[in-house]
Design an enzyme around this catalytic site. Structure first.
Site, PDB file in Angstrom:
ATOM      1  N   SER A 142      70.667  14.460  -8.142  1.00 35.01           N
ATOM      2  CA  SER A 142      71.791  13.938  -9.339  1.00 35.01           C
ATOM      3  C   SER A 142      73.432  14.663  -8.619  1.00 35.01           C
ATOM      4  O   SER A 142      73.199  15.234  -7.764  1.00 35.01           O
ATOM      5  CB  SER A 142      71.839  14.363 -10.000  1.00 35.01           C
ATOM      6  OG  SER A 142      73.235  13.971 -11.490  1.00 35.01           O
ATOM      7  N   TYR A 155      68.959  21.929 -15.101  1.00 37.48           N
ATOM      8  CA  TYR A 155      69.213  20.550 -14.619  1.00 37.48           C
ATOM      9  C   TYR A 155      69.849  20.762 -13.593  1.00 37.48           C
ATOM     10  O   TYR A 155      69.019  20.479 -12.703  1.00 37.48           O
ATOM     11  CB  TYR A 155      70.124  20.035 -15.641  1.00 37.48           C
ATOM     12  CG  TYR A 155      70.170  18.468 -14.812  1.00 37.48           C
ATOM     13  CD1 TYR A 155      69.462  17.133 -15.672  1.00 37.48           C
ATOM     14  CD2 TYR A 155      70.882  18.072 -14.424  1.00 37.48           C
ATOM     15  CE1 TYR A 155      69.043  16.628 -14.453  1.00 37.48           C
ATOM     16  CE2 TYR A 155      71.256  16.525 -14.160  1.00 37.48           C
ATOM     17  CZ  TYR A 155      70.310  15.417 -13.597  1.00 37.48           C
ATOM     18  OH  TYR A 155      70.449  14.405 -13.397  1.00 37.48           O
TER      19      TYR A 155
END
Length: 273
Positions: A142, A155
């Protein structure tokens, strides 16, 4: 259609929805045989029924070694091999206002799915590929793993770990003809953001975050899951045969820099006066 993946066998984890589902469809259109791996059996089985005999569903919890091993064995038994492993499954964790308020209750599960799942998928797929002429491993990270920022810190840490792990694996596995690359999505509308904010639908906090992302993005149009799937087709195909160890942002330019530049307005005002 160019059939760039003709006769290749691919696994897509998290393949029953979002980016994974788009990748499944693109891989099939390009001539691949595809195994859909997911914990959502209803959606996975529905996709299998819809898409026909060139794809198959396998229930898989990527955080469990036995499940990932069974998945690779299933792909080999069903379609005769494994050429592309797209380790795409991921979860976000819950957004907290800041570090001081985060109890890290989701840390273990996020790290197990987002990082350990990628590590297991890479290792177990590579064991087969090593003995069968190599292959392509694609890992979803990401832009949150590339750039520092607030919220969803577990995350962000996991996705940063995916990048470093993937580059290390690319070096380790190159001698076997195995390429390992990352795709870093950014600003792609999927359900993962809603799950992080707790919004039942694309409303409230989720919509506000999407507006902020759009303002901070040089390209002034929304990307979608097909943009990530197209990148995965490239990295899975022979066109990228000399590409390994990269992180490919597909983010409308977010990682290039913020287009909201006050200097431009200041210069324009100075020149006009």
């Amino acid at each position: 259609m160019t059939f760039e993946l003709a006769n290749k066998v691919a696994i897509v984890t998290g393949g029953a929805a979002g980016i994974g589902a788009a990748a499944v469809r693109h891989f099939l259109k390009e001539g691949a045989y595809v195994v859909i791996a997911d914990i959502n059996a209803d959606q996975g089985e529905a996709m299998e029924a819809e898409l026909g005999p060139d794809c198959a569903f396998k229930y898989t919890d990527v955080s469990k070694r036995s499940d990932v091993q069974d998945l690779v064995d299933f792909a080999v038994a069903t379609f005769g091999g494994l050429d592309i492993m797209f380790n795409n499954a991921g979860i976000s964790g819950t957004m907290q206002p800041n570090l001081l308020d985060d109890d890290f209750a989701d840390f273990e599960q996020v790290l197990k799915v987002d990082l350990l799942g990628v590590m297991l998928g890479t290792q177990i797929a590579a064991r087969h590929m090593k003995e069968n002429g190599g292959g392509s491993i694609i890992n979803t990270t990401s832009i949150g793993g590339m750039q520092a920022g607030c919220t969803v810190l577990s995350y962000r840490a996991a996705k940063a770990g995916v990048i470093h792990f993937s580059k290390s694996a690319a070096i380790d596995l190159a001698e076997y003809g195995i390429r390992v690359n990352c795709i870093a999505p950014g600003g792609i509308p999927t359900a993962i953001l809603s799950s992080a904010t707790g919004d039942a639908e694309e409303s409230g906090t989720t919509s506000a975050i999407r507006r902020i992302i759009a303002e901070d993005r040089p390209l002034k149009f929304d990307g979608d899951t097909s943009d990530i799937a197209n990148a995965a087709v490239y990295l899975g195909s022979d066109r990228s045969r000399y590409v390994t160890g990269i992180v490919l942002p597909v983010d409308g330019g977010i990682t290039a820099g913020n287009p909201r530049n006050p200097l431009r307005a200041m210069l324009a005002e100075a020149m006009a006066s």
